[in-house]
Write a protein that holds these residues in place. Structure first.
Motif, short mmCIF file in Angstrom:
data_model
loop_
_atom_site.label_atom_id
_atom_site.label_comp_id
_atom_site.label_asym_id
_atom_site.label_seq_id
_atom_site.Cartn_x
_atom_site.Cartn_y
_atom_site.Cartn_z
N LYS A 9 0.85 -1.18 0.00
CA LYS A 9 0.00 0.00 0.00
C LYS A 9 0.89 1.24 0.00
CE LYS A 9 -4.01 -2.13 0.43
NZ LYS A 9 -5.13 -1.97 -0.52
N TRP A 10 0.48 2.26 -0.75
CA TRP A 10 1.23 3.51 -0.70
C TRP A 10 0.28 4.70 -0.81
CZ3 TRP A 10 0.62 6.52 -5.02
CH2 TRP A 10 0.40 5.89 -6.25
N LYS A 11 0.74 5.80 -0.25
CA LYS A 11 -0.03 7.05 -0.31
C LYS A 11 0.93 8.20 -0.54
CE LYS A 11 -2.94 10.24 2.31
NZ LYS A 11 -3.52 10.56 3.64
N PHE A 178 -3.95 4.71 4.19
CA PHE A 178 -3.84 3.82 3.04
C PHE A 178 -5.21 3.32 2.62
CE2 PHE A 178 0.18 3.29 5.48
CZ PHE A 178 1.06 3.78 4.53
N ARG A 185 -8.09 -0.72 6.59
CA ARG A 185 -7.50 0.62 6.72
C ARG A 185 -7.10 0.90 8.16
NH1 ARG A 185 -11.92 2.34 3.47
NH2 ARG A 185 -12.82 3.42 5.27
N TYR A 188 -3.93 -0.99 8.85
CA TYR A 188 -2.76 -0.35 8.22
C TYR A 188 -2.28 0.83 9.06
CZ TYR A 188 -4.63 -2.82 4.10
OH TYR A 188 -5.12 -3.75 3.23
#
Length: 209
Positions: A9-11, A178, A185, A188
């Motif tokens: 996961k990336w933001k 994320f 979520r 995470y």
């Protein structure tokens, strides 16, 4: 995400260029169905050492995610040129792996400099990534008791432009968030919080590309 599936996961948060970037990955992310065996409890994890091979893999993964985010940001700038009423944008993908976010201030920043940026970036078809500071945390096993998950081979990477202050507590900067189902979520975010408490981390710099 179920069973023994790996996790990525990336933001990214952008204005005219990248403001912050976070990547959460794991070799396994699953619901915890029974207590961990004795000696496998890392609730008080202080961070572990990565092998050279693992570290190189994380750097390659980080660059790949940065390229995906910068390409998406480039397209978002074109959208802003055509839709003047937009005040904020969140661009995700079908599998909810990564997302690029821009709030009202970031959108205004882009519009103020969009002509010069298009001229500069048109040959790349992505937004240029500036010099970045990078911090990485790693845990071979990470329990998430608040949400009932367990991660193995968990890694958190946080990047910011050089000179933008020390990489510290992401909760104060809106760094995390994320994408995924609601219960995931929360897990995470818990993972990111717990990993940033670890005493051991890796500090690196990444040149513009």
């Amino acid at each position: 995400m179920e069973g023994n599936d790996s996790l990525l996961k990336w933001k990214a948060r952008f204005g005219s260029e990248i403001k912050s970037f976070a990547i959460l990955s794991a070799t396994s992310f699953q619901k915890r169905v029974q207590p961990l065996p004795s000696g496998d409890d890392f609730s008080e994890n202080n961070g572990e050492v990565l092998t050279d091979g693992q570290l190189k893999l994380q750097i390659v993964l980080t660059i790949s995610c940065l390229l995906a985010a910068s390409a998406r940001h480039y397209l978002m700038k074109q959208v802003l040129e055509e839709h003047h009423a937009l005040e904020n944008i969140i661009a995700s993908d079908a599998c909810k792996q990564g997302k690029v976010c821009m709030g009202k201030d970031e959108v205004a920043e882009i519009r103020n400099s969009i002509k010069s940026m298009v001229a500069t970036d048109s040959s790349l078809e992505r937004t240029r990534v500036p010099d970045l500071s990078m911090r990485l945390w790693y845990a071979p096993v990470l329990e998430l008791p608040e949400n009932g998950y367990i991660m193995r081979g968990a890694t958190l990477v946080v990047l910011r432009p050089n000179g933008d202050g020390q990489i510290g507590n992401g909760r104060k900067s809106g760094l995390f968030g994320f994408d995924g189902e609601e219960c995931e979520r929360k897990a995470y975010s818990e993972a990111a919080r717990e990993m940033m408490k670890m005493k051991k981390s890796y500090l690196m710099t990444m040149e513009s590309f």
